[in-house]
Scaffold this motif. Structure first.
Motif, short mmCIF file in Angstrom:
data_model
loop_
_atom_site.label_atom_id
_atom_site.label_comp_id
_atom_site.label_asym_id
_atom_site.label_seq_id
_atom_site.Cartn_x
_atom_site.Cartn_y
_atom_site.Cartn_z
N ALA A 15 0.84 -1.21 0.00
CA ALA A 15 0.00 0.00 0.00
C ALA A 15 0.87 1.25 0.00
CB ALA A 15 -0.93 -0.01 1.20
N ALA A 16 1.97 1.24 0.74
CA ALA A 16 2.86 2.40 0.77
C ALA A 16 3.53 2.60 -0.59
CB ALA A 16 3.92 2.22 1.86
N LEU A 17 3.92 1.53 -1.26
CA LEU A 17 4.53 1.63 -2.58
C LEU A 17 3.53 2.15 -3.61
CD1 LEU A 17 6.75 -1.56 -2.71
CD2 LEU A 17 7.49 0.81 -2.52
N LEU A 18 2.30 1.67 -3.55
CA LEU A 18 1.28 2.14 -4.50
C LEU A 18 0.90 3.59 -4.25
CD1 LEU A 18 -1.05 -0.95 -4.85
CD2 LEU A 18 0.52 -0.02 -6.54
N ALA A 19 0.95 4.03 -3.01
CA ALA A 19 0.62 5.43 -2.71
C ALA A 19 1.67 6.36 -3.31
CB ALA A 19 0.52 5.63 -1.21
N GLY A 20 2.92 5.91 -3.42
CA GLY A 20 3.96 6.72 -4.02
C GLY A 20 3.80 6.87 -5.52
N CYS A 21 3.04 5.99 -6.15
CA CYS A 21 2.82 6.04 -7.60
C CYS A 21 1.53 6.75 -7.98
CB CYS A 21 2.82 4.62 -8.17
SG CYS A 21 4.40 3.80 -8.00
N ALA A 22 0.97 7.49 -7.08
CA ALA A 22 -0.30 8.16 -7.35
C ALA A 22 -0.12 9.28 -8.37
CB ALA A 22 -0.87 8.72 -6.06
N THR A 23 -1.19 9.57 -9.10
CA THR A 23 -1.18 10.65 -10.08
C THR A 23 -1.56 11.95 -9.39
OG1 THR A 23 -1.84 9.11 -11.80
CG2 THR A 23 -2.19 11.43 -12.23
N THR A 24 -0.78 12.99 -9.67
CA THR A 24 -1.04 14.30 -9.11
C THR A 24 -1.48 15.23 -10.23
OG1 THR A 24 0.72 13.93 -7.51
CG2 THR A 24 -0.04 16.18 -7.79
N ARG A 25 -2.63 15.85 -10.07
CA ARG A 25 -3.13 16.82 -11.04
C ARG A 25 -3.07 18.20 -10.39
NH1 ARG A 25 -7.17 14.20 -14.94
NH2 ARG A 25 -6.69 12.00 -14.62
N VAL A 26 -2.50 19.16 -11.15
CA VAL A 26 -2.30 20.50 -10.61
C VAL A 26 -2.85 21.52 -11.61
CG1 VAL A 26 -0.56 22.18 -9.88
CG2 VAL A 26 -0.23 19.77 -9.37
N HIS A 27 -3.58 22.50 -11.11
CA HIS A 27 -4.06 23.60 -11.93
C HIS A 27 -3.21 24.82 -11.62
CE1 HIS A 27 -6.89 26.07 -14.21
NE2 HIS A 27 -6.63 26.99 -13.29
N GLU A 74 -3.39 22.94 -16.84
CA GLU A 74 -3.54 21.77 -15.97
C GLU A 74 -2.45 20.78 -16.33
OE1 GLU A 74 -7.47 20.23 -16.27
OE2 GLU A 74 -8.38 22.15 -15.79
N THR A 75 -1.72 20.31 -15.31
CA THR A 75 -0.66 19.35 -15.54
C THR A 75 -0.96 18.07 -14.77
OG1 THR A 75 0.64 20.22 -13.70
CG2 THR A 75 1.11 21.10 -15.89
N LYS A 76 -0.39 16.98 -15.27
CA LYS A 76 -0.56 15.68 -14.63
C LYS A 76 0.82 15.10 -14.41
CE LYS A 76 -2.86 12.90 -17.13
NZ LYS A 76 -3.64 11.90 -17.85
N GLN A 77 1.07 14.56 -13.22
CA GLN A 77 2.36 13.99 -12.89
C GLN A 77 2.15 12.66 -12.21
OE1 GLN A 77 4.68 16.46 -10.32
NE2 GLN A 77 6.47 15.14 -10.40
N ILE A 78 2.86 11.64 -12.68
CA ILE A 78 2.79 10.31 -12.08
C ILE A 78 4.08 10.09 -11.31
CG2 ILE A 78 2.65 7.84 -12.52
CD1 ILE A 78 1.10 8.54 -15.07
N ALA A 79 3.95 9.85 -10.04
CA ALA A 79 5.06 9.59 -9.12
C ALA A 79 6.11 10.69 -9.24
CB ALA A 79 5.64 8.21 -9.36
N PHE A 80 7.33 10.33 -9.60
CA PHE A 80 8.42 11.30 -9.64
C PHE A 80 8.78 11.72 -11.05
CE2 PHE A 80 9.03 8.77 -5.78
CZ PHE A 80 8.91 9.79 -4.86
N ARG A 81 7.93 11.43 -12.02
CA ARG A 81 8.20 11.80 -13.39
C ARG A 81 7.95 13.29 -13.59
NH1 ARG A 81 5.67 7.64 -17.43
NH2 ARG A 81 7.74 7.52 -18.28
N ASN A 82 8.43 13.82 -14.72
CA ASN A 82 8.21 15.23 -15.03
C ASN A 82 6.73 15.46 -15.33
OD1 ASN A 82 10.89 15.92 -14.75
ND2 ASN A 82 11.35 15.52 -16.89
N PRO A 83 6.19 16.60 -14.91
CA PRO A 83 4.77 16.87 -15.19
C PRO A 83 4.53 17.08 -16.68
CG PRO A 83 5.79 18.71 -14.04
CD PRO A 83 6.80 17.64 -14.10
N ARG A 84 3.38 16.63 -17.16
CA ARG A 84 2.97 16.78 -18.55
C ARG A 84 1.73 17.67 -18.60
NH1 ARG A 84 6.74 14.29 -21.89
NH2 ARG A 84 7.50 12.47 -20.82
N VAL A 85 1.66 18.54 -19.61
CA VAL A 85 0.51 19.42 -19.77
C VAL A 85 -0.64 18.60 -20.31
CG1 VAL A 85 -0.37 21.44 -20.96
CG2 VAL A 85 1.98 21.41 -20.16
N SER A 86 -1.75 18.57 -19.58
CA SER A 86 -2.92 17.82 -20.05
C SER A 86 -3.95 18.75 -20.69
CB SER A 86 -3.55 17.04 -18.91
OG SER A 86 -3.96 17.92 -17.87
N ASN A 87 -4.01 19.99 -20.25
CA ASN A 87 -4.98 20.92 -20.81
C ASN A 87 -4.45 22.34 -20.59
OD1 ASN A 87 -7.24 22.01 -21.94
ND2 ASN A 87 -8.57 21.60 -20.21
#
Length: 152
Positions: A15-27, A74-87
């Motif tokens: 569960a701790a490992l999966l929580a680190g791979c969560a997707t973060t969406r930022v406006h 709006e950007t989307k970032q998965i875990a520690f990867r670079n954020p990508r522009v989604s919109n």
């Protein structure tokens, strides 16, 4: 007892490992209401009414204060990867000399430039030199005609 403790600890670690791979969406930027933005009409609205509807612009034009830009991204970032522009939405409001709206333009994600570095170096124009060309390239050129410091 040991098997139950092992199972519980395995589930907790998973569960701790999966929580680190969560997707973060930022406006980032302005919050633009589409209905309010579509109600801006050229020739009718002015700087005061646009500022009342949308608020202060994200930035104004570099060479003229009659260009207002509202940027929402709006950007989307998965875990520690670079954020990508989604919109992305860029609302450009241009005013005439009297302060009335002249043009309202909308652009989206198509203007976002994606720069991918290649092999941790920037490609440049010109001749490619190897390590040894760089090291021994000036051998024999010292004191030759046409170079600074040479005597003629």
């Amino acid at each position: 007892m040991k098997v139950a403790l092992f199972r519980v600890s395995t589930i907790a670690v998973a569960a701790a490992l999966l929580a680190g791979c969560a997707t973060t969406r930022v406006h980032k930027g302005a919050v633009i209401d589409p209905q309010l933005a579509s109600s801006i009409s050229p020739g009718v609205d002015n700087k005061a009414s646009v500022a009342k509807l949308l608020g202060r612009p994200t930035f104004t034009g570099e060479f003229t204060p009659n260009d207002w830009y509202y940027v929402a991204r709006e950007t989307k970032q998965i875990a520690f990867r670079n954020p990508r522009v989604s919109n992305q939405l860029v609302l450009h409001v241009r005013f005439d000399q009297a302060g009335n709206v002249a043009v309202v333009e909308r652009t989206g994600k198509e203007l976002v430039m994606n720069v991918e570095p290649t092999h941790r170096s920037t490609p440049t124009l010109g001749r490619r030199k190897s390590f040894f060309d760089e090291l021994f390239g000036n051998v024999g050129t010292v004191g030759s005609a046409g170079l600074p410091g040479s005597q003629q």
